[in-house]
Design a protein around this motif. Structure first.
Motif, mmCIF file in Angstrom:
data_model
loop_
_atom_site.group_PDB
_atom_site.id
_atom_site.type_symbol
_atom_site.label_atom_id
_atom_site.label_comp_id
_atom_site.label_asym_id
_atom_site.label_seq_id
_atom_site.Cartn_x
_atom_site.Cartn_y
_atom_site.Cartn_z
ATOM 1 N N LYS A 1 0.855 -1.185 0.000
ATOM 2 C CA LYS A 1 0.000 0.000 0.000
ATOM 3 C C LYS A 1 0.891 1.235 0.000
ATOM 4 O O LYS A 1 1.819 1.340 0.794
ATOM 5 C CB LYS A 1 -0.908 0.012 1.228
ATOM 6 N N THR A 2 0.593 2.153 -0.904
ATOM 7 C CA THR A 2 1.366 3.377 -0.979
ATOM 8 C C THR A 2 0.681 4.445 -0.141
ATOM 9 O O THR A 2 -0.467 4.787 -0.391
ATOM 10 C CB THR A 2 1.480 3.870 -2.433
ATOM 11 N N LYS A 3 1.381 4.921 0.865
ATOM 12 C CA LYS A 3 0.795 5.935 1.737
ATOM 13 C C LYS A 3 0.604 7.234 0.970
ATOM 14 O O LYS A 3 1.544 7.795 0.417
ATOM 15 C CB LYS A 3 1.693 6.168 2.955
ATOM 16 N N GLY A 4 -0.626 7.688 0.937
ATOM 17 C CA GLY A 4 -0.896 8.998 0.380
ATOM 18 C C GLY A 4 -0.734 9.113 -1.115
ATOM 19 O O GLY A 4 -0.435 10.217 -1.607
ATOM 20 N N PHE A 5 -0.902 8.017 -1.858
ATOM 21 C CA PHE A 5 -0.768 8.120 -3.313
ATOM 22 C C PHE A 5 -1.727 9.171 -3.856
ATOM 23 O O PHE A 5 -1.327 10.054 -4.624
ATOM 24 C CB PHE A 5 -1.054 6.762 -3.968
ATOM 25 N N SER A 6 -2.980 9.092 -3.442
ATOM 26 C CA SER A 6 -3.999 10.024 -3.933
ATOM 27 C C SER A 6 -3.658 11.460 -3.568
ATOM 28 O O SER A 6 -3.725 12.359 -4.406
ATOM 29 C CB SER A 6 -5.366 9.646 -3.362
ATOM 30 N N SER A 7 -3.277 11.666 -2.318
ATOM 31 C CA SER A 7 -2.975 13.033 -1.881
ATOM 32 C C SER A 7 -1.718 13.583 -2.549
ATOM 33 O O SER A 7 -1.629 14.770 -2.848
ATOM 34 C CB SER A 7 -2.822 13.077 -0.355
ATOM 35 N N LYS A 8 -0.741 12.693 -2.800
ATOM 36 C CA LYS A 8 0.483 13.128 -3.478
ATOM 37 C C LYS A 8 0.183 13.635 -4.888
ATOM 38 O O LYS A 8 0.638 14.710 -5.291
ATOM 39 C CB LYS A 8 1.495 11.972 -3.557
ATOM 40 N N ILE A 9 -0.598 12.838 -5.636
ATOM 41 C CA ILE A 9 -0.917 13.218 -7.008
ATOM 42 C C ILE A 9 -1.779 14.471 -7.021
ATOM 43 O O ILE A 9 -1.523 15.414 -7.798
ATOM 44 C CB ILE A 9 -1.652 12.063 -7.731
ATOM 45 N N LYS A 10 -2.793 14.502 -6.179
ATOM 46 C CA LYS A 10 -3.696 15.650 -6.133
ATOM 47 C C LYS A 10 -2.950 16.924 -5.751
ATOM 48 O O LYS A 10 -3.112 17.980 -6.384
ATOM 49 C CB LYS A 10 -4.826 15.383 -5.132
ATOM 50 N N GLY A 11 -2.112 16.827 -4.718
ATOM 51 C CA GLY A 11 -1.336 17.990 -4.289
ATOM 52 C C GLY A 11 -0.349 18.441 -5.352
ATOM 53 O O GLY A 11 -0.150 19.648 -5.571
ATOM 54 N N PHE A 12 0.259 17.468 -6.039
ATOM 55 C CA PHE A 12 1.230 17.797 -7.089
ATOM 56 C C PHE A 12 0.571 18.576 -8.220
ATOM 57 O O PHE A 12 1.082 19.595 -8.671
ATOM 58 C CB PHE A 12 1.860 16.514 -7.610
ATOM 59 N N PHE A 13 -0.594 18.115 -8.670
ATOM 60 C CA PHE A 13 -1.285 18.797 -9.771
ATOM 61 C C PHE A 13 -1.782 20.178 -9.343
ATOM 62 O O PHE A 13 -1.689 21.141 -10.113
ATOM 63 C CB PHE A 13 -2.458 17.952 -10.264
ATOM 64 N N GLN A 14 -2.289 20.296 -8.131
ATOM 65 C CA GLN A 14 -2.835 21.577 -7.679
ATOM 66 C C GLN A 14 -1.745 22.615 -7.443
ATOM 67 O O GLN A 14 -1.862 23.768 -7.876
ATOM 68 C CB GLN A 14 -3.658 21.372 -6.404
ATOM 69 N N ASN A 15 -0.687 22.204 -6.767
ATOM 70 C CA ASN A 15 0.374 23.145 -6.421
ATOM 71 C C ASN A 15 1.235 23.536 -7.615
ATOM 72 O O ASN A 15 1.841 24.610 -7.624
ATOM 73 C CB ASN A 15 1.264 22.560 -5.317
ATOM 74 N N SER A 16 1.292 22.664 -8.592
ATOM 75 C CA SER A 16 2.164 22.928 -9.743
ATOM 76 C C SER A 16 1.480 23.775 -10.807
ATOM 77 O O SER A 16 2.150 24.271 -11.717
ATOM 78 C CB SER A 16 2.628 21.603 -10.358
ATOM 79 N N LYS A 17 0.158 23.902 -10.722
ATOM 80 C CA LYS A 17 -0.596 24.660 -11.726
ATOM 81 C C LYS A 17 -0.227 24.183 -13.133
ATOM 82 O O LYS A 17 0.226 24.966 -13.979
ATOM 83 C CB LYS A 17 -0.343 26.153 -11.573
ATOM 84 N N CYS A 18 -0.427 22.896 -13.340
ATOM 85 C CA CYS A 18 -0.003 22.259 -14.586
ATOM 86 C C CYS A 18 -0.826 22.760 -15.765
ATOM 87 O O CYS A 18 -2.055 22.840 -15.680
ATOM 88 C CB CYS A 18 -0.153 20.752 -14.485
ATOM 89 N N LYS A 19 -0.148 23.028 -16.856
ATOM 90 C CA LYS A 19 -0.856 23.346 -18.090
ATOM 91 C C LYS A 19 -1.237 22.090 -18.839
ATOM 92 O O LYS A 19 -2.201 22.065 -19.606
ATOM 93 C CB LYS A 19 0.019 24.241 -18.979
ATOM 94 N N SER A 20 -0.503 21.019 -18.609
ATOM 95 C CA SER A 20 -0.816 19.707 -19.186
ATOM 96 C C SER A 20 -0.252 18.634 -18.269
ATOM 97 O O SER A 20 0.701 18.869 -17.527
ATOM 98 C CB SER A 20 -0.237 19.563 -20.600
ATOM 99 N N ARG A 21 -0.871 17.451 -18.324
ATOM 100 C CA ARG A 21 -0.472 16.342 -17.465
ATOM 101 C C ARG A 21 0.094 15.203 -18.296
ATOM 102 O O ARG A 21 -0.552 14.748 -19.240
ATOM 103 C CB ARG A 21 -1.673 15.839 -16.662
ATOM 104 N N PHE A 22 1.262 14.763 -17.901
ATOM 105 C CA PHE A 22 1.904 13.635 -18.579
ATOM 106 C C PHE A 22 2.151 12.518 -17.564
ATOM 107 O O PHE A 22 2.469 12.778 -16.401
ATOM 108 C CB PHE A 22 3.233 14.045 -19.215
ATOM 109 N N PHE A 23 2.012 11.289 -18.062
ATOM 110 C CA PHE A 23 2.297 10.113 -17.238
ATOM 111 C C PHE A 23 3.273 9.204 -17.984
ATOM 112 O O PHE A 23 3.160 9.009 -19.195
ATOM 113 C CB PHE A 23 1.019 9.318 -16.941
ATOM 114 N N MET A 24 4.210 8.636 -17.226
ATOM 115 C CA MET A 24 5.072 7.567 -17.707
ATOM 116 C C MET A 24 5.083 6.477 -16.646
ATOM 117 O O MET A 24 4.875 6.767 -15.457
ATOM 118 C CB MET A 24 6.511 8.048 -17.946
ATOM 119 N N THR A 25 5.332 5.264 -17.055
ATOM 120 C CA THR A 25 5.524 4.174 -16.095
ATOM 121 C C THR A 25 6.926 3.606 -16.274
ATOM 122 O O THR A 25 7.447 3.555 -17.391
ATOM 123 C CB THR A 25 4.482 3.053 -16.297
ATOM 124 N N TRP A 26 7.521 3.179 -15.170
ATOM 125 C CA TRP A 26 8.853 2.587 -15.214
ATOM 126 C C TRP A 26 8.870 1.393 -14.267
ATOM 127 O O TRP A 26 8.729 1.548 -13.056
ATOM 128 C CB TRP A 26 9.918 3.605 -14.807
#
Length: 433
Positions: free
Chosen positions: A132-157
């Motif tokens: 279980k990843t602690k705070g996955f949802s809050s991390k992503i949500k906070g990252f998008f809100q605080n960064s004021k993203c103009k576009s969202r990109f995802f990669m998997t590794w």
């Protein structure tokens, strides 16, 4: 004396004949009995016992019990039938139809499950699927809100942080070169580490918005068709197959991430050439039919979709219902191809299939030609025309690392020109790629 001798011989002959006469019937009877016994035994050993065809039963075929919201009614056939029918918009369900004419293998259930379960446990442990990843949802949500993203990109590794090489780093560079105000989420349990932070730190130092986070599959797949499939996988009730489980989970993860958040997914061997900001709800064709000029295969290395897009919904459903871990591409490029073929043009599915030149200007079978410098004037002219074509028509180039990983970039090649225009840390030589 002669008569006595004659009589003696006659007596012996009569004795032998009598003995033979008495013994012969029992011997013959025994031989006959053995022959009959042998024949019966051979009959039972070599005779194929074919059961009579089962009569039609009013009982429906035994399908998996999951009933997903929004699905159309499935038409069930009789249990004696080998086929089943579904509405066209629904992918075929995995059935438990009893094939009465096929003999069951004489192998115990414990013997059948023993080896796959061990293999499965090893794969699950390696990918930390139960973590279980602690705070996955809050991390992503906070990252998008605080960064004021103009576009969202995802990669998997899914590999180690050490194996994130120059090509993959150049793919990340190309994201920010063409989208300087974008936010990039690297979904990876290996990059979400101290070493991963060191690898990605140069981008943060440059002011680019980048985060690495370990995936919480339970959260990401919640309320999707893949939720119950993933639970069965963790319990050992899904055969992961011989194809890399990490690769197949990446195929699923990209769909679920876009369905939950919306944005752009790209593979780590895709080099972006120009902004995607004008593209919305698109998927790229990998190849076209030479006669009809329509697409013949799609690919999932680049996906651009709105949050909760209905096509993503169908793709996730298809993954869960038709998963096969033993066929390469079945849960990836072939999956998007067969689903799009069913739903394209239908009301409610608003998306665009882009031509191969958009993301896949060179097929995997010819990708090595882009890494080579010109060896004569004819080759040089071809490279020049191809480079102009790519620069004019393509938004990205898929380098097909699976087929070009061992090929070095030669100076003067098309890839050399492309990378020199897409790099941010250009002091590193592209010839080492």
């Amino acid at each position: 004396m002669f008569q006595m001798t004659k009589f003696h011989h006659y007596f012996q002959s009569t004795k032998i004949s009598a003995f033979g006469f008495g013994f012969l019937p029992s011997t013959s009877f025994l031989a006959l009995f053995l022959l009959v016994l042998l024949a019966c035994n051979g009959f039972f050993v070599f005779t194929i016992n074919l059961p009579a065809p089962a009569k039609s039963s009013p009982e429906p075929a035994n399908f998996l019990p999951e009933h997903f919201p929004g699905d159309k009614t499935v038409k069930k056939l009789q249990s004696s039938s080998v086929y089943y029918a579904v509405k066209e918009e629904n992918p075929p369900s995995v059935s438990k139809i009893h094939l009465s004419l096929l003999p069951k293998p004489n192998v115990s259930m414990a013997a059948r499950l023993k080896q796959p379960r061990w293999s499965h446990k090893q794969k699950v442990r390696a990918l930390h699927l139960g973590a279980k990843t602690k705070g996955f949802s809050s991390k992503i949500k906070g990252f998008f809100q605080n960064s004021k993203c103009k576009s969202r990109f995802f990669m998997t590794w899914i590999s180690s942080s050490h194996s994130l090489g120059d090509r993959e780093l150049l793919a990340i560079e190309s994201v920010f070169k063409s989208h300087p105000k974008a936010c990039l989420v690297m979904v990876s349990n290996t990059l979400d580490s101290k070493l991963g932070n060191v690898v990605l730190k140069p981008f943060s130092d440059k002011g680019f918005k980048l985060i690495a986070v370990t995936p919480d599959f339970d959260f990401i797949l919640k309320n999707t068709h893949a939720e119950s499939w993933f639970n069965r996988l963790k319990k050992g009730n899904v055969d992961p197959g011989d194809v890399s489980l990490g690769q197949n989970l990446s195929n699923l993860l990209r769909l679920a991430l876009l369905y939950k958040y919306g944005g752009v997914y790209i593979d780590t061997d895709v080099i972006i050439l120009k902004s995607f900001n004008h593209l919305r709800n698109v998927i790229g064709a990998q190849s076209i039919n030479a006669e009809t000029k329509s697409w013949s295969r799609l690919n999932n290395a680049v996906l651009i979709f709105d949050k909760q897009h209905p096509l993503l919904f169908k793709l996730i459903q298809e993954f869960a219902l038709t998963f096969d871990g033993n066929k390469w591409g079945h849960n990836g490029p072939y999956l998007v191809s067969r689903v799009v073929a069913r739903v394209i043009g239908r009301p409610g599915f608003n998306f665009t299939v882009m031509p191969p030149s958009t993301f896949y200007p060179v097929d995997w079978s010819r990708i090595r030609t882009l890494f080579r410098r010109p060896n004569d004037q004819i080759h040089s002219d071809w490279l020049h025309r191809k480079l102009e074509e790519i620069q004019g028509q393509s938004y990205a180039v898929h380098l097909w690392n699976r087929h070009s990983r061992e090929v070095r970039v030669q100076e003067g090649s098309i890839v050399h020109h492309i990378l020199s225009h897409c790099c941010i840390f250009c002091n590193s030589s592209t010839s080492s790629l």
